[in-house]
Design a protein around this motif. Structure first.
Motif, PDB file in Angstrom:
ATOM      1  N   LEU A 173     -10.476   0.064  -4.066  1.00  0.00           N
ATOM      2  CA  LEU A 173      -9.851  -1.241  -3.837  1.00  0.00           C
ATOM      3  C   LEU A 173      -8.363  -1.087  -3.530  1.00  0.00           C
ATOM      4  CD1 LEU A 173     -11.561  -3.340  -6.647  1.00  0.00           C
ATOM      5  CD2 LEU A 173     -11.937  -3.558  -4.193  1.00  0.00           C
ATOM      6  N   ILE A 174      -7.660  -0.336  -4.351  1.00  0.00           N
ATOM      7  CA  ILE A 174      -6.211  -0.187  -4.182  1.00  0.00           C
ATOM      8  C   ILE A 174      -5.874   0.655  -2.959  1.00  0.00           C
ATOM      9  CG2 ILE A 174      -4.113   0.767  -5.229  1.00  0.00           C
ATOM     10  CD1 ILE A 174      -5.490   0.050  -7.987  1.00  0.00           C
ATOM     11  N   SER A 175      -6.478   1.836  -2.862  1.00  0.00           N
ATOM     12  CA  SER A 175      -6.146   2.719  -1.738  1.00  0.00           C
ATOM     13  C   SER A 175      -6.631   2.135  -0.416  1.00  0.00           C
ATOM     14  CB  SER A 175      -6.743   4.114  -1.955  1.00  0.00           C
ATOM     15  OG  SER A 175      -8.157   4.074  -1.979  1.00  0.00           O
ATOM     16  N   GLY A 176      -7.764   1.432  -0.430  1.00  0.00           N
ATOM     17  CA  GLY A 176      -8.279   0.829   0.799  1.00  0.00           C
ATOM     18  C   GLY A 176      -7.348  -0.227   1.363  1.00  0.00           C
ATOM     19  N   VAL A 177      -6.834  -1.082   0.486  1.00  0.00           N
ATOM     20  CA  VAL A 177      -5.891  -2.107   0.940  1.00  0.00           C
ATOM     21  C   VAL A 177      -4.623  -1.459   1.487  1.00  0.00           C
ATOM     22  CG1 VAL A 177      -4.378  -3.982   0.153  1.00  0.00           C
ATOM     23  CG2 VAL A 177      -6.780  -3.945  -0.528  1.00  0.00           C
ATOM     24  N   MET A 178      -4.124  -0.449   0.779  1.00  0.00           N
ATOM     25  CA  MET A 178      -2.902   0.216   1.234  1.00  0.00           C
ATOM     26  C   MET A 178      -3.110   0.942   2.562  1.00  0.00           C
ATOM     27  SD  MET A 178      -1.368   1.524  -2.390  1.00  0.00           S
ATOM     28  CE  MET A 178       0.268   1.912  -1.777  1.00  0.00           C
ATOM     29  N   LEU A 179      -4.239   1.618   2.720  1.00  0.00           N
ATOM     30  CA  LEU A 179      -4.517   2.304   3.980  1.00  0.00           C
ATOM     31  C   LEU A 179      -4.715   1.317   5.124  1.00  0.00           C
ATOM     32  CD1 LEU A 179      -6.854   5.166   2.730  1.00  0.00           C
ATOM     33  CD2 LEU A 179      -4.551   5.416   3.674  1.00  0.00           C
ATOM     34  N   ALA A 180      -5.385   0.202   4.837  1.00  0.00           N
ATOM     35  CA  ALA A 180      -5.568  -0.823   5.877  1.00  0.00           C
ATOM     36  C   ALA A 180      -4.216  -1.379   6.310  1.00  0.00           C
ATOM     37  CB  ALA A 180      -6.471  -1.942   5.361  1.00  0.00           C
ATOM     38  N   TRP A 181      -3.325  -1.592   5.351  1.00  0.00           N
ATOM     39  CA  TRP A 181      -1.998  -2.113   5.683  1.00  0.00           C
ATOM     40  C   TRP A 181      -1.218  -1.111   6.531  1.00  0.00           C
ATOM     41  CZ3 TRP A 181       0.501  -6.464   5.942  1.00  0.00           C
ATOM     42  CH2 TRP A 181       1.892  -6.462   6.051  1.00  0.00           C
TER      43      TRP A 181
ATOM     44  N   LEU B  99     -14.119  -6.431  -0.138  1.00  0.00           N
ATOM     45  CA  LEU B  99     -14.480  -7.775  -0.603  1.00  0.00           C
ATOM     46  C   LEU B  99     -15.844  -7.752  -1.278  1.00  0.00           C
ATOM     47  CD1 LEU B  99     -13.810 -10.786  -0.756  1.00  0.00           C
ATOM     48  CD2 LEU B  99     -14.843 -11.044   1.512  1.00  0.00           C
ATOM     49  N   PHE B 100     -16.799  -7.051  -0.666  1.00  0.00           N
ATOM     50  CA  PHE B 100     -18.127  -6.937  -1.257  1.00  0.00           C
ATOM     51  C   PHE B 100     -18.055  -6.263  -2.628  1.00  0.00           C
ATOM     52  CE2 PHE B 100     -21.935  -4.451  -2.150  1.00  0.00           C
ATOM     53  CZ  PHE B 100     -22.895  -5.449  -2.146  1.00  0.00           C
ATOM     54  N   LEU B 101     -17.328  -5.138  -2.707  1.00  0.00           N
ATOM     55  CA  LEU B 101     -17.210  -4.425  -3.978  1.00  0.00           C
ATOM     56  C   LEU B 101     -16.606  -5.306  -5.063  1.00  0.00           C
ATOM     57  CD1 LEU B 101     -15.961  -0.792  -3.204  1.00  0.00           C
ATOM     58  CD2 LEU B 101     -18.027  -1.447  -4.433  1.00  0.00           C
ATOM     59  N   LEU B 102     -15.582  -6.038  -4.710  1.00  0.00           N
ATOM     60  CA  LEU B 102     -14.920  -6.912  -5.669  1.00  0.00           C
ATOM     61  C   LEU B 102     -15.891  -7.963  -6.211  1.00  0.00           C
ATOM     62  CD1 LEU B 102     -12.116  -7.316  -6.909  1.00  0.00           C
ATOM     63  CD2 LEU B 102     -11.612  -8.896  -5.067  1.00  0.00           C
ATOM     64  N   ILE B 103     -16.629  -8.601  -5.309  1.00  0.00           N
ATOM     65  CA  ILE B 103     -17.589  -9.633  -5.716  1.00  0.00           C
ATOM     66  C   ILE B 103     -18.758  -9.010  -6.480  1.00  0.00           C
ATOM     67  CG2 ILE B 103     -19.248 -11.355  -4.875  1.00  0.00           C
ATOM     68  CD1 ILE B 103     -17.313 -11.800  -2.487  1.00  0.00           C
ATOM     69  N   HIS B 104     -19.313  -7.952  -5.938  1.00  0.00           N
ATOM     70  CA  HIS B 104     -20.532  -7.362  -6.483  1.00  0.00           C
ATOM     71  C   HIS B 104     -20.303  -6.763  -7.872  1.00  0.00           C
ATOM     72  CE1 HIS B 104     -24.661  -6.201  -5.808  1.00  0.00           C
ATOM     73  NE2 HIS B 104     -24.396  -4.969  -6.160  1.00  0.00           N
TER      74      HIS B 104
END
Length: 195
Positions: free
Chosen positions: A61-69, A91-96
């Motif tokens: 979650l953290i690294s994915g957002v940072m890499l996307a940015w 988003l799926f991981l967060l919800i699931h």
């Protein structure tokens, strides 16, 4: 950040091979899926391994957002597809994961019946059909985009192949869980949330 993302991807990749491989048994029936799932739970519900899995999810979650940015200005089509599919997976991981943890806290067995219950209620299935189908499609596209970056001469095949395989598997699993391939009985306790 890429190192952390790779660590999380490696841990979750092993889990997903087992988890989604078990989902292939839905084509045989719920009973076969349940039997293997209960065996696998002995492994990934072992507290130290469960903690590593949760850490891997948080890392993604953290690294994915940072890499996307960081890659938001990237012009390669494969990089753009990897970024957007990665954000969909986040988003799926967060919800699931949140739903599973809340379900367990409520005393529910978060097995395939827990996952399938929303597919048996209107209007909930309007959310859950695309939710599951597109999540597996996004996973296929994300992996395909990674391969496309490694083999740019085959980029189109990697991207389309990954996305189509993911969508096909996701849609097939949804049809099985929804009872469209064979009759599925969802225990009453799982229906309560949708009434």
């Amino acid at each position: 950040m890429r190192g952390w993302h790779r660590f999380g991807a490696g841990v979750l990749g092993v889990f997903l091979l087992l988890h989604l491989g078990n989902h292939l048994l839905l084509f045989v029936g719920f009973e076969a899926h349940q039997a293997v799932m209960h065996s696998l739970r002995q492994l990934y519900r072992w507290p130290p391994l469960g903690a590593v899995l949760l850490l891997a999810v948080c890392t993604q979650l953290i690294s994915g957002v940072m890499l996307a940015w960081r890659s938001r200005r990237g012009s390669l089509p494969a990089l753009r597809w990897q970024r957007w599919s990665g954000l969909a997976l986040l988003l799926f991981l967060l919800i699931h994961v949140s739903a599973v943890l809340l379900g367990r806290r409520a005393g529910l067995d978060t097995d395939v019946h827990f996952a399938a219950a929303g597919l048996h209620h209107y209007p909930a299935w309007l959310f859950f059909v695309p939710y599951y189908t597109l999540a597996v499609g996004a996973l296929g596209l994300h992996l395909g985009a990674r391969l496309a970056r490694r083999w740019p001469q085959q980029a189109g095949r990697c991207l389309w192949g990954g996305a189509m395989l993911g969508l096909l598997l996701g849609a097939s699993w949804v049809m099985a869980m929804a009872g469209w391939l064979y009759p599925v009985a969802i225990p009453a306790v799982y229906h309560a949330a949708f009434r």
